[in-house]
Structures are given as C-alpha cells and as structure tokens.
Design a protein around this motif. Structure first.
Motif, short mmCIF file in Angstrom:
data_model
loop_
_atom_site.label_atom_id
_atom_site.label_comp_id
_atom_site.label_asym_id
_atom_site.label_seq_id
_atom_site.Cartn_x
_atom_site.Cartn_y
_atom_site.Cartn_z
N LYS A 197 8.36 22.16 2.70
CA LYS A 197 8.89 22.72 1.45
C LYS A 197 8.58 21.80 0.27
CE LYS A 197 12.85 24.59 1.01
NZ LYS A 197 14.30 24.84 1.04
N LEU A 198 8.82 20.50 0.47
CA LEU A 198 8.55 19.55 -0.62
C LEU A 198 7.06 19.50 -0.94
CD1 LEU A 198 10.96 16.64 0.37
CD2 LEU A 198 11.23 18.29 -1.47
N TYR A 199 6.22 19.57 0.08
CA TYR A 199 4.78 19.53 -0.18
C TYR A 199 4.33 20.78 -0.92
CZ TYR A 199 -0.24 19.43 0.56
OH TYR A 199 -1.60 19.43 0.35
N LEU A 200 4.89 21.94 -0.59
CA LEU A 200 4.50 23.19 -1.25
C LEU A 200 4.83 23.17 -2.74
CD1 LEU A 200 5.50 25.87 1.41
CD2 LEU A 200 3.20 25.15 0.76
N GLN A 201 5.89 22.48 -3.13
CA GLN A 201 6.24 22.39 -4.56
C GLN A 201 5.13 21.72 -5.36
OE1 GLN A 201 10.06 20.56 -4.96
NE2 GLN A 201 11.12 22.11 -3.75
N GLU A 202 4.42 20.81 -4.72
CA GLU A 202 3.30 20.14 -5.40
C GLU A 202 1.98 20.87 -5.18
OE1 GLU A 202 -0.35 18.19 -4.84
OE2 GLU A 202 1.02 18.06 -3.14
N ALA A 203 1.80 21.42 -3.96
CA ALA A 203 0.49 21.99 -3.62
C ALA A 203 0.28 23.37 -4.20
CB ALA A 203 0.34 22.04 -2.09
N ARG A 204 1.34 24.19 -4.27
CA ARG A 204 1.14 25.58 -4.71
C ARG A 204 0.61 25.66 -6.14
NH1 ARG A 204 3.49 29.71 -1.70
NH2 ARG A 204 5.25 28.41 -1.08
N PRO A 205 1.18 24.93 -7.14
CA PRO A 205 0.60 24.99 -8.49
C PRO A 205 -0.85 24.47 -8.53
CG PRO A 205 2.81 24.05 -8.53
CD PRO A 205 2.41 24.13 -7.11
N ARG A 206 -1.13 23.44 -7.72
CA ARG A 206 -2.50 22.90 -7.71
C ARG A 206 -3.50 23.91 -7.16
NH1 ARG A 206 -4.62 20.56 -3.42
NH2 ARG A 206 -2.57 19.99 -2.55
N ILE A 207 -3.16 24.57 -6.05
CA ILE A 207 -4.06 25.57 -5.48
C ILE A 207 -4.17 26.77 -6.41
CG2 ILE A 207 -4.44 27.09 -3.51
CD1 ILE A 207 -4.84 24.14 -2.90
N ALA A 208 -3.08 27.15 -7.06
CA ALA A 208 -3.12 28.28 -7.99
C ALA A 208 -4.05 28.00 -9.16
CB ALA A 208 -1.71 28.58 -8.49
N ARG B 288 0.83 -1.19 0.00
CA ARG B 288 0.00 0.00 0.00
C ARG B 288 0.88 1.26 0.00
NH1 ARG B 288 -4.48 -1.53 4.65
NH2 ARG B 288 -5.38 -3.36 3.54
N PRO B 289 0.41 2.37 -0.56
CA PRO B 289 1.20 3.61 -0.55
C PRO B 289 1.50 4.06 0.88
CG PRO B 289 -0.63 3.78 -2.07
CD PRO B 289 -0.85 2.51 -1.29
N ARG B 290 2.73 4.49 1.10
CA ARG B 290 3.14 4.92 2.43
C ARG B 290 2.55 6.30 2.74
NH1 ARG B 290 9.41 4.84 3.36
NH2 ARG B 290 8.95 2.62 3.17
N ARG B 291 2.01 6.43 3.94
CA ARG B 291 1.40 7.69 4.34
C ARG B 291 2.49 8.63 4.85
NH1 ARG B 291 -3.46 9.75 5.21
NH2 ARG B 291 -3.79 11.31 6.85
N ARG B 292 2.51 9.85 4.32
CA ARG B 292 3.52 10.83 4.72
C ARG B 292 3.05 11.60 5.95
NH1 ARG B 292 3.83 14.22 -0.65
NH2 ARG B 292 1.59 14.17 -0.17
N ALA B 293 4.03 12.12 6.72
CA ALA B 293 3.69 12.90 7.92
C ALA B 293 2.98 14.19 7.54
CB ALA B 293 4.95 13.20 8.72
N VAL B 294 3.31 14.75 6.37
CA VAL B 294 2.73 16.02 5.97
C VAL B 294 1.27 15.86 5.53
CG1 VAL B 294 3.34 15.91 3.52
CG2 VAL B 294 3.25 18.12 4.67
N ASP B 295 0.84 14.61 5.23
CA ASP B 295 -0.53 14.42 4.80
C ASP B 295 -1.53 14.80 5.88
OD1 ASP B 295 0.34 13.57 2.35
OD2 ASP B 295 0.28 11.44 2.85
N GLU B 296 -1.14 14.68 7.16
CA GLU B 296 -2.06 15.00 8.25
C GLU B 296 -2.35 16.50 8.32
OE1 GLU B 296 -0.49 13.45 11.83
OE2 GLU B 296 -0.45 11.36 11.13
N VAL B 297 -1.38 17.32 7.92
CA VAL B 297 -1.57 18.78 7.99
C VAL B 297 -1.81 19.38 6.62
CG1 VAL B 297 -0.17 18.98 10.07
CG2 VAL B 297 0.93 19.17 7.84
N ALA B 298 -1.93 18.54 5.60
CA ALA B 298 -2.13 19.06 4.24
C ALA B 298 -3.36 19.94 4.11
CB ALA B 298 -2.18 17.90 3.25
N PRO B 299 -4.52 19.55 4.72
CA PRO B 299 -5.69 20.45 4.61
C PRO B 299 -5.43 21.84 5.20
CG PRO B 299 -6.37 18.27 5.34
CD PRO B 299 -4.88 18.29 5.39
#
Length: 472
Positions: free
Chosen positions: A105-116, A59-70
């Motif tokens: 920082k790594l999460y923002l590289q993926e999340a910022r373009p998506r939110i934009a 199964r895909p590994r759950r990242r620690a940042v996923d809990e605070v992603a929202p």
C-alpha cells in the motif's frame, strides 16, 4: 529533526484529513503527540516524501518491497487502477512472494502517480474522482435495496429486505420492508413510493439489477431493459437511468439513506411483523424532514415541498406487474409455485396439464393455456402465500372427487357392525363405541386338526405310525 519511521507512518495517516480540511495542524499534533511545528513542517511538504532510512554504515536501507517493485510496476502499467489487495494476492499466488500488504500500500502511493505520468494519464482519472451533480426539483430519484437479514426470524420470516427511494434534490426518503425482491414486489414498492410522495419524478436511477436490466453487457454497450420495467416506466411516465458498470457513486444519496434508516428506525428495536416495521418508518419520516441536511443546508421538509410540486401526476389506474410462469397440474389438483401449492378446479383440468401462473405481490392467478367454450381462461385466484411450504386450497375445487365416506368393513359372522356415519343413539357415547369394538374382538374362531387339511389336499402327514422297535 528526523522522525522515527513509526511516527512518520502514523503522521501519514492524517495527511489526507489535513489536506481536505477535516483536521487542523493542532488536531493532528494532538492525535500524534508531536510538536505542532514538526507537524506543520512535515505536512507542508518541507521534508522528503518519505522518512530517510539508512543502514549503520550510512547507505540507504533496502526495503523488502524493492525486490518486487518491477512486478508491481508492470501490473500498474497494464491497469493503473489495480487495487493493492489484488496486487498482493497475485504476488502470493502466482509468484509465491510473501510480503506484508501494508508495505505494498505504501509503495503504491508513490508508484501509482509515477506510472500514471509515464502513461500520460491525468491526475483526475488516476484519483478515481467523480463529478458532483445537482438537479432541479422533481428531476430525479434514486432506488436501492437493503438486506436486513433475520430481523423477523423469531416469527417465522427467514429474511427481510428494505426498499429505498430517495429524492436527489431534497433527500426526502421513502422506505418499505418486504420478504422478497422479485419483479412484482419491486414495482409494487414503486407504487407505494409514488403514493408517499404524491407524484412521479422525471427519472429514476438504478444499478444493474435483474428487475430492470434484462441481461448484463460489457462496459460501454447499450443496456437492454426488462420489458416489464419499460412498460411500468411508460405507464407512470418516467425515464429509467441505469448506472454505468462499477460506478456506485451515481446513487450515493440513496445508499447513504439505507444506513440512516437502519440507525434511526431499526437499531435497538424488536419487531413482530412487516407492518410494524413500516409503521416505525412512517413515524420517523416527520423527524427526518425536520432536520437540516448537511449538504444542501436546508430543512429537508421545506426542500421536499418544492420537489413534490414539480412531480408528474399519478395515472388514474395503477400498472400491476405480474410474473408469468408455466406449471403442471398435479394429480391432487394442486399447482406448485414459489415453494407453495395452490388448488385449481378438478372439473376444469386434467393431470399434467400446463397452466399459466400470473403472480403479483398479493395474488396468484391461474389461467388455462386453452380457453373454454365461453372463451374464458381463468381457473382460480388465490392470495399469495407468505413463506414456503403453504397449501392454499379452495374446497369447492375438489367437488366431484371421491371422499372415501362409503368405505365399510365386516368380519363375515353375525350382523354387520353399525356404519360409522350412523348415529348410535342419544344414550350411546364414546363408551358404547368401545364396547362394540370389544364384542367384535371376542368372536369365536373355529379350530380343526392339521390332518383335516392333509386329507383335503391329498398329501401325507409328516408323522409316521412306525414304532422305534420296528425301525430297528
């Protein structure tokens, strides 16, 4: 082939350099220790944007940042350019969440373009890019300050600043060193720069410094300029261009020049005065002008000639900027300004009188607020003190005040001792003066019993004539 996550993170550091053309695939492979084909595959986008991470059960590994992603997504929706350091700080302080900053920082590289994309923001706005501008010769100069710290602390100067003006077309530099950033010093440095270049550019770019802007306003509102800055610009016939808030890229050419001067003029050298520092910059200018600039690809000196030829001429008379302050006169006929004291004529002032100080870079001029019978207000002109705690005194200002030269003392017995201002004669020296003091010290003093004072005052003595036997 699936890369180890640590290798993948290391490879991600070079993606920006590769896409900008600063590094080739061969250089990236050499730096990371990976095979060139592997590097080419990952940098060309033939693999997912992140290395696959799976649990042992598949199964895909759950990242620690996923809990605070929202929470992070909500912050980005309110401000898309919110910095990662700010997001990390708020997660810790407001929510008590402890998470590694690098993961955010790594999460923002993926999340910022998506939110934009959700908000309909264009990629150009998201990236924070700015438009490169080019100017014609003589059109623009940029101004900035540099803080050189305690480079002259060993000679009693606590802090040194560097003033920089760079021509935007040629990158021809000017620099001078000062001990202050006040209004008079700021525009005196302008006059030196205009003399250095042999003319005045059409416009000068500033940030929102208090010597140019009277007060700060919200982004988008008109910036109120300092009255002295407006008068100075009008006298020398140039336009003031104030940068928008939080846009330092608008004067990147002069900011780059601050670092260049530190590296080539100041680094590794010892100085004993401001004059030595200015001389060191003047000696380096021909070296700088002989270089080919990496951006415009021309010799700086050749391009600077076209810049100088397009400048407006200097006016016949300079504009002297003066700071104006009101101060009280002390009982010692001294006026305090900028942690120093300056004298005023005792015959023209009274204690606690208000006087006006007009301070330039090199002078302090004191004026009365009320003109005299001849219509004059000037009281005194002094050179401006360097540093703090100095007393600048014109001895003629104290004419008519008591000097204390007529004070004398006497013992009351015998002839009075010689006055201090009376010469003892050619044969008398310091030894004779000491002997005179010794003679005064050996004057006899009358001695009387205490009963005399009892009789004079009518009081009974403390002793009694009754014997011990009678007392029994």
């Amino acid at each position: 082939m699936v890369l180890d996550p640590h290798r993948w993170l290391e490879l991600r550091r070079f993606r920006g350099l590769y896409e900008s053309g600063a590094m080739s695939q061969r250089q990236v492979a050499k730096e990371t220790g990976l095979n060139r084909r592997t590097v080419a595959k990952y940098l060309s986008g033939q693999v997912p944007a992140a290395p696959p991470q799976r649990e042992p059960n598949g199964r895909p590994r759950r990242r620690a940042v996923d809990e605070v992603a929202p929470l992070i997504d909500a912050m980005l929706r309110s401000e898309i350019l919110l910095k990662g350091a700010v997001i990390h700080e708020r997660l810790v302080q407001e929510y008590g969440i402890t998470i590694n900053y690098q993961r955010i920082k790594l999460y923002l590289q993926e999340a910022r373009p998506r939110i934009a994309e959700e908000l309909g923001i264009s990629p150009g706005e998201l990236a924070g890019l700015h438009r490169r501008f080019e100017v014609v010769p003589g059109a623009q100069a940029q101004v900035d300050w540099g803080d050189e710290g305690k480079i002259l602390a060993h000679v009693g100067i606590p802090k040194v600043y560097s003033f920089h003006m760079t021509l935007s077309y040629s990158r021809d530099p000017f620099c001078c060193f000062t001990t202050s950033q006040d209004l008079a010093t700021f525009f005196d440095c302008h006059r030196q720069a205009f003399a250095h270049f042999g003319g005045v550019p059409m416009s000068i770019v500033y940030d929102r410094t208090k010597t140019v802007v009277r007060r700060h306003v919200a982004p988008g509102e008109a910036v109120p300029l300092h009255p002295e800055a407006v008068a100075f610009a009008g006298h020398y016939d140039f336009d003031i261009d104030v940068l928008a808030a939080y846009r330092p890229q608008g004067k990147g050419r002069v900011e780059r020049q601050v670092g260049i001067v530190r590296d080539h003029v100041l680094a590794g050298r010892a100085f004993s005065s401001i004059e030595e520092m200015n001389a060191a910059f003047a000696a380096w200018v021909p070296v700088r002008r002989s270089k080919v600039h990496a951006t415009h690809g021309e010799v700086i000196g050749h391009r600077a000639e076209r810049d100088h030829m397009a400048f407006r001429p200097l006016p016949k008379t300079p504009y002297v900027v003066a700071q104006r302050h009101l101060r009280h006169v002390g009982k010692d006929c001294m006026v305090a300004f900028d942690a120093n004291l300056y004298s005023v004529p005792a015959r023209k002032v009274r204690p606690r009188q208000l006087v006006e100080i007009r301070a330039t870079k090199s002078q302090v001029i004191l004026h009365s607020t009320i003109s005299d019978a001849s219509g004059q207000t000037l009281l005194a002109v002094h050179p401006r003190a360097v540093g703090r705690g100095a007393r600048i005194v014109d001895e003629s200002h104290w004419d008519g005040l008591p000097t204390g030269a007529g004070r004398r003392t006497t013992t009351g017995d015998g002839p009075p001792p010689p006055r201090r201002d009376q010469p003892l004669g050619p044969e008398a020296g310091s030894l004779q003066a000491l002997l005179n003091r010794a003679a005064v010290a050996h004057v006899e003093v009358g001695r009387r019993p205490l009963s005399v004072y009892d009789e004079l005052t009518g009081t009974r003595p403390f002793t009694s004539n009754i014997t011990k036997k009678e007392a029994r």
